[in-house]
Write a protein that holds these residues in place. Structure first.
Motif, PDB file in Angstrom:
ATOM      1  N   LEU A 125      -8.323  23.865-100.701  1.00  0.00           N
ATOM      2  CA  LEU A 125      -8.252  22.469-100.283  1.00  0.00           C
ATOM      3  C   LEU A 125      -9.632  21.887-100.007  1.00  0.00           C
ATOM      4  O   LEU A 125      -9.765  20.700 -99.695  1.00  0.00           O
ATOM      5  N   ASP A 126     -10.641  22.741-100.091  1.00  0.00           N
ATOM      6  CA  ASP A 126     -12.009  22.304 -99.840  1.00  0.00           C
ATOM      7  C   ASP A 126     -12.174  21.729 -98.428  1.00  0.00           C
ATOM      8  O   ASP A 126     -12.775  20.672 -98.243  1.00  0.00           O
ATOM      9  N   ARG A 127     -11.607  22.442 -97.472  1.00  0.00           N
ATOM     10  CA  ARG A 127     -11.737  22.055 -96.075  1.00  0.00           C
ATOM     11  C   ARG A 127     -12.321  23.227 -95.294  1.00  0.00           C
ATOM     12  O   ARG A 127     -12.312  24.367 -95.762  1.00  0.00           O
ATOM     13  N   ALA A 128     -12.757  22.934 -94.079  1.00  0.00           N
ATOM     14  CA  ALA A 128     -13.235  24.015 -93.225  1.00  0.00           C
ATOM     15  C   ALA A 128     -12.043  24.868 -92.799  1.00  0.00           C
ATOM     16  O   ALA A 128     -10.984  24.322 -92.484  1.00  0.00           O
ATOM     17  N   PRO A 129     -12.193  26.191 -92.786  1.00  0.00           N
ATOM     18  CA  PRO A 129     -11.103  27.042 -92.283  1.00  0.00           C
ATOM     19  C   PRO A 129     -10.769  26.629 -90.852  1.00  0.00           C
ATOM     20  O   PRO A 129     -11.665  26.313 -90.079  1.00  0.00           O
ATOM     21  N   GLY A 130      -9.485  26.610 -90.533  1.00  0.00           N
ATOM     22  CA  GLY A 130      -9.081  26.227 -89.182  1.00  0.00           C
ATOM     23  C   GLY A 130      -8.749  24.754 -89.046  1.00  0.00           C
ATOM     24  O   GLY A 130      -8.281  24.333 -88.001  1.00  0.00           O
ATOM     25  N   THR A 131      -8.976  23.979 -90.102  1.00  0.00           N
ATOM     26  CA  THR A 131      -8.582  22.570 -90.064  1.00  0.00           C
ATOM     27  C   THR A 131      -7.073  22.466 -89.870  1.00  0.00           C
ATOM     28  O   THR A 131      -6.310  23.198 -90.500  1.00  0.00           O
ATOM     29  N   PHE A 132      -6.641  21.571 -88.987  1.00  0.00           N
ATOM     30  CA  PHE A 132      -5.212  21.438 -88.708  1.00  0.00           C
ATOM     31  C   PHE A 132      -4.501  20.640 -89.795  1.00  0.00           C
ATOM     32  O   PHE A 132      -4.901  19.532 -90.122  1.00  0.00           O
ATOM     33  N   PHE A 133      -3.448  21.243 -90.332  1.00  0.00           N
ATOM     34  CA  PHE A 133      -2.615  20.594 -91.330  1.00  0.00           C
ATOM     35  C   PHE A 133      -1.149  20.691 -90.907  1.00  0.00           C
ATOM     36  O   PHE A 133      -0.771  21.561 -90.126  1.00  0.00           O
ATOM     37  N   LEU A 134      -0.359  19.760 -91.438  1.00  0.00           N
ATOM     38  CA  LEU A 134       1.082  19.883 -91.316  1.00  0.00           C
ATOM     39  C   LEU A 134       1.553  20.986 -92.252  1.00  0.00           C
ATOM     40  O   LEU A 134       0.992  21.172 -93.330  1.00  0.00           O
ATOM     41  N   HIS A 135       2.596  21.687 -91.840  1.00  0.00           N
ATOM     42  CA  HIS A 135       3.111  22.765 -92.676  1.00  0.00           C
ATOM     43  C   HIS A 135       4.622  22.649 -92.788  1.00  0.00           C
ATOM     44  O   HIS A 135       5.311  22.419 -91.797  1.00  0.00           O
ATOM     45  N   SER A 136       5.116  22.779 -94.010  1.00  0.00           N
ATOM     46  CA  SER A 136       6.561  22.698 -94.218  1.00  0.00           C
ATOM     47  C   SER A 136       7.026  23.866 -95.069  1.00  0.00           C
ATOM     48  O   SER A 136       6.379  24.240 -96.049  1.00  0.00           O
ATOM     49  N   THR A 137       8.126  24.466 -94.666  1.00  0.00           N
ATOM     50  CA  THR A 137       8.753  25.512 -95.469  1.00  0.00           C
ATOM     51  C   THR A 137      10.187  25.100 -95.720  1.00  0.00           C
ATOM     52  O   THR A 137      10.872  24.674 -94.804  1.00  0.00           O
ATOM     53  N   ARG A 138      10.581  25.211 -96.956  1.00  0.00           N
ATOM     54  CA  ARG A 138      11.878  24.688 -97.340  1.00  0.00           C
ATOM     55  C   ARG A 138      12.553  25.682 -98.266  1.00  0.00           C
ATOM     56  O   ARG A 138      11.951  26.112 -99.251  1.00  0.00           O
ATOM     57  N   VAL A 139      13.775  26.047 -97.950  1.00  0.00           N
ATOM     58  CA  VAL A 139      14.535  26.935 -98.820  1.00  0.00           C
ATOM     59  C   VAL A 139      15.823  26.222 -99.221  1.00  0.00           C
ATOM     60  O   VAL A 139      16.580  25.788 -98.362  1.00  0.00           O
ATOM     61  N   ALA A 140      16.043  26.095-100.515  1.00  0.00           N
ATOM     62  CA  ALA A 140      17.247  25.412-100.985  1.00  0.00           C
ATOM     63  C   ALA A 140      18.132  26.396-101.731  1.00  0.00           C
ATOM     64  O   ALA A 140      17.644  27.301-102.409  1.00  0.00           O
ATOM     65  N   ARG A 141      19.439  26.175-101.591  1.00  0.00           N
ATOM     66  CA  ARG A 141      20.405  27.008-102.297  1.00  0.00           C
ATOM     67  C   ARG A 141      21.401  26.129-103.039  1.00  0.00           C
ATOM     68  O   ARG A 141      21.612  24.988-102.668  1.00  0.00           O
ATOM     69  N   THR A 142      21.995  26.687-104.065  1.00  0.00           N
ATOM     70  CA  THR A 142      22.997  25.928-104.815  1.00  0.00           C
ATOM     71  C   THR A 142      24.325  25.995-104.086  1.00  0.00           C
ATOM     72  O   THR A 142      24.460  26.642-103.056  1.00  0.00           O
ATOM     73  N   ALA A 143      25.315  25.318-104.649  1.00  0.00           N
ATOM     74  CA  ALA A 143      26.625  25.234-104.004  1.00  0.00           C
ATOM     75  C   ALA A 143      27.238  26.613-103.811  1.00  0.00           C
ATOM     76  O   ALA A 143      27.953  26.854-102.834  1.00  0.00           O
ATOM     77  N   ASP A 144      26.948  27.550-104.725  1.00  0.00           N
ATOM     78  CA  ASP A 144      27.545  28.877-104.589  1.00  0.00           C
ATOM     79  C   ASP A 144      26.700  29.804-103.720  1.00  0.00           C
ATOM     80  O   ASP A 144      26.967  30.984-103.614  1.00  0.00           O
ATOM     81  N   GLY A 145      25.668  29.254-103.106  1.00  0.00           N
ATOM     82  CA  GLY A 145      24.889  30.033-102.149  1.00  0.00           C
ATOM     83  C   GLY A 145      23.736  30.814-102.759  1.00  0.00           C
ATOM     84  O   GLY A 145      23.008  31.499-102.050  1.00  0.00           O
ATOM     85  N   SER A 146      23.565  30.707-104.063  1.00  0.00           N
ATOM     86  CA  SER A 146      22.455  31.458-104.647  1.00  0.00           C
ATOM     87  C   SER A 146      21.145  30.684-104.510  1.00  0.00           C
ATOM     88  O   SER A 146      21.129  29.458-104.393  1.00  0.00           O
ATOM     89  N   PHE A 147      20.068  31.411-104.528  1.00  0.00           N
ATOM     90  CA  PHE A 147      18.740  30.852-104.288  1.00  0.00           C
ATOM     91  C   PHE A 147      18.344  29.844-105.372  1.00  0.00           C
ATOM     92  O   PHE A 147      18.504  30.101-106.563  1.00  0.00           O
ATOM     93  N   ALA A 148      17.843  28.683-104.951  1.00  0.00           N
ATOM     94  CA  ALA A 148      17.404  27.681-105.918  1.00  0.00           C
ATOM     95  C   ALA A 148      15.891  27.491-105.877  1.00  0.00           C
ATOM     96  O   ALA A 148      15.247  27.421-106.918  1.00  0.00           O
ATOM     97  N   GLU A 149      15.323  27.443-104.692  1.00  0.00           N
ATOM     98  CA  GLU A 149      13.917  27.085-104.606  1.00  0.00           C
ATOM     99  C   GLU A 149      13.383  27.345-103.203  1.00  0.00           C
ATOM    100  O   GLU A 149      14.048  27.110-102.215  1.00  0.00           O
TER     101      GLU A 149
END
Lengths: 233, 233
Positions: free
Chosen positions: A187-211
């Motif tokens: 990201l070309d930033r100084a280490p330790g720079t504060f960023f927002l972080h998001s983790t997202r896990v999506a599944r299909t209707a049958d419960g299998s992993f999508a993304e």
DNA sequence: AAGTGGTCTAGACCACCTA
DNA sequence: AGGTGGTCTAGACCACTTT
């Protein structure tokens, strides 16, 4: 249904990239003239796009495109990272390849340890890196050929849809913290720079992993928007 | 906002039982005449009621009341701030009083500039301040007496419910940024320390204001968790 | 001052439902 | 046939943003 035709036409223009993320749509009156309808009809069509989080309309300015070709628009309750009004960004693919990740497989409860990895960096108009996103999708079926073939319409969500992986449920965690050394370099930033972080896990209707998508977002350029109890249609 | 006034008036008529469950509302033209507005405005108000599942509109027939007197469910899909790893926290009320805030009223589109302010600070077991929450609710009805009487069950949401303000829809924005000078003092941190920030505006079924909460959250202790798509849409 | 979105109006035509 | 909702129109006025 002129409203639907207009909404459909504009959606197509946005998802196909004719209107880039951050771009300003023509004024409502201009769209009305162009489609040969009244302004009210244009507004109803734009309401549909806003509900799908494709645009963000601001009084006195106009409607900005808020679609980066990455997120699924289907589960309308996803928390979406929105660029603050009118920031144009460009997306760069850092890597798109097939990987093996036993840890991720274990975390997801999958026996298959093969995944497609797509890492992308977003820069603003001035060239400053503002986000880093790492997507992992199963290396099944047509998706397995994505590294060789590229993405459908340059869009991960379109590629997933074309592969029959339609997400219907999931979880998301949002936090904030300092960038690690490796990510800071990307990201070309100084280490330790504060960023927002998001983790997202999506599944299909049958419960299998999508993304699974993990994102680091520059808090000066992004905020995450959630909408509740108003989804219909 | 005539639309909101009409929606509010009709919601009241329905929840108070003047229009019973299953009953047919007056025709749109009749409502337009009665409220002295155009039919379009009535329709926009009815859209709000339909979205809140208070009515069900059928072509050629009319709008039926579909409200059985049960309370609205809380929007379960709110992003919830979760303390990491079972950290015990204690909550301290910094203030609970009636205030006047013209800016907030303007932002919410309210003519009434009176609000109840509830500011709370949370500390972990070691006494370190980890979050600062400012809630604003309308100073209507029974809520107006909250500063003197205290909260129902020590809970703002219980107090709201007891006052008939049941949130059914809303928006939330999550961002991150440096603490301002005043907030830093309250939290006993250095000004400019990066915290998670959440703004949440909840509205009742008729679109009237229920609650606005802004929170500063220590990113080392909190993350926000979202869950969705399991049962609806 | 000029342009933009936000809201409302009064009227029109249509498809649908009940008689 | 007559009433109802569904959709669209052309115009108006306002608040907001930018020049």
């Amino acid at each position: 249904m002129k409203r639907q035709q207009i909404a459909s036409s504009l959606t197509d223009a946005i998802t196909s990239g004719r209107y880039q993320n951050g771009a300003l749509l023509p004024a409502e009156q201009e769209l009305a003239t162009r489609f040969d309808v009244s302004r009210g009809t244009v507004r109803r069509a734009l309401e549909d796009l806003a509900r799908a989080d494709l645009i963000n309309t601001r009084t006195g300015i106009g409607s900005f495109v808020t679609y980066d070709g990455q997120t699924f628009s289907d589960p309308s309750s996803w928390g979406r990272a929105l660029a603050e009004g009118g920031v144009e960004t460009t997306t760069h693919v850092l890597r798109l390849e097939r990987i093996t990740d036993a840890d991720l497989a274990a975390e997801l409860g999958r026996s298959d340890t093969d995944f497609i990895a797509l890492d992308r960096l977003r820069r603003d108009a001035a060239g400053v890196a503002v986000s880093l996103e790492r997507s992992r999708v199963p290396a099944d079926g047509r998706l397995a050929e994505a590294p060789g073939r590229g993405l459908v319409d340059d869009s991960l969500s379109a590629t997933l849809r074309a592969s029959g992986l339609v997400p219907s449920a999931g979880e998301q965690w949002i936090s904030a913290g300092p960038l690690g050394a490796a990510d800071a370099v990307l990201l070309d930033r100084a280490p330790g720079t504060f960023f927002l972080h998001s983790t997202r896990v999506a599944r299909t209707a049958d419960g299998s992993f999508a993304e699974k998508v993990t994102s680091w977002l520059d808090p000066e350029h992004f905020r995450i928007h959630l909408n509740f109890g108003v989804s219909h249609d």
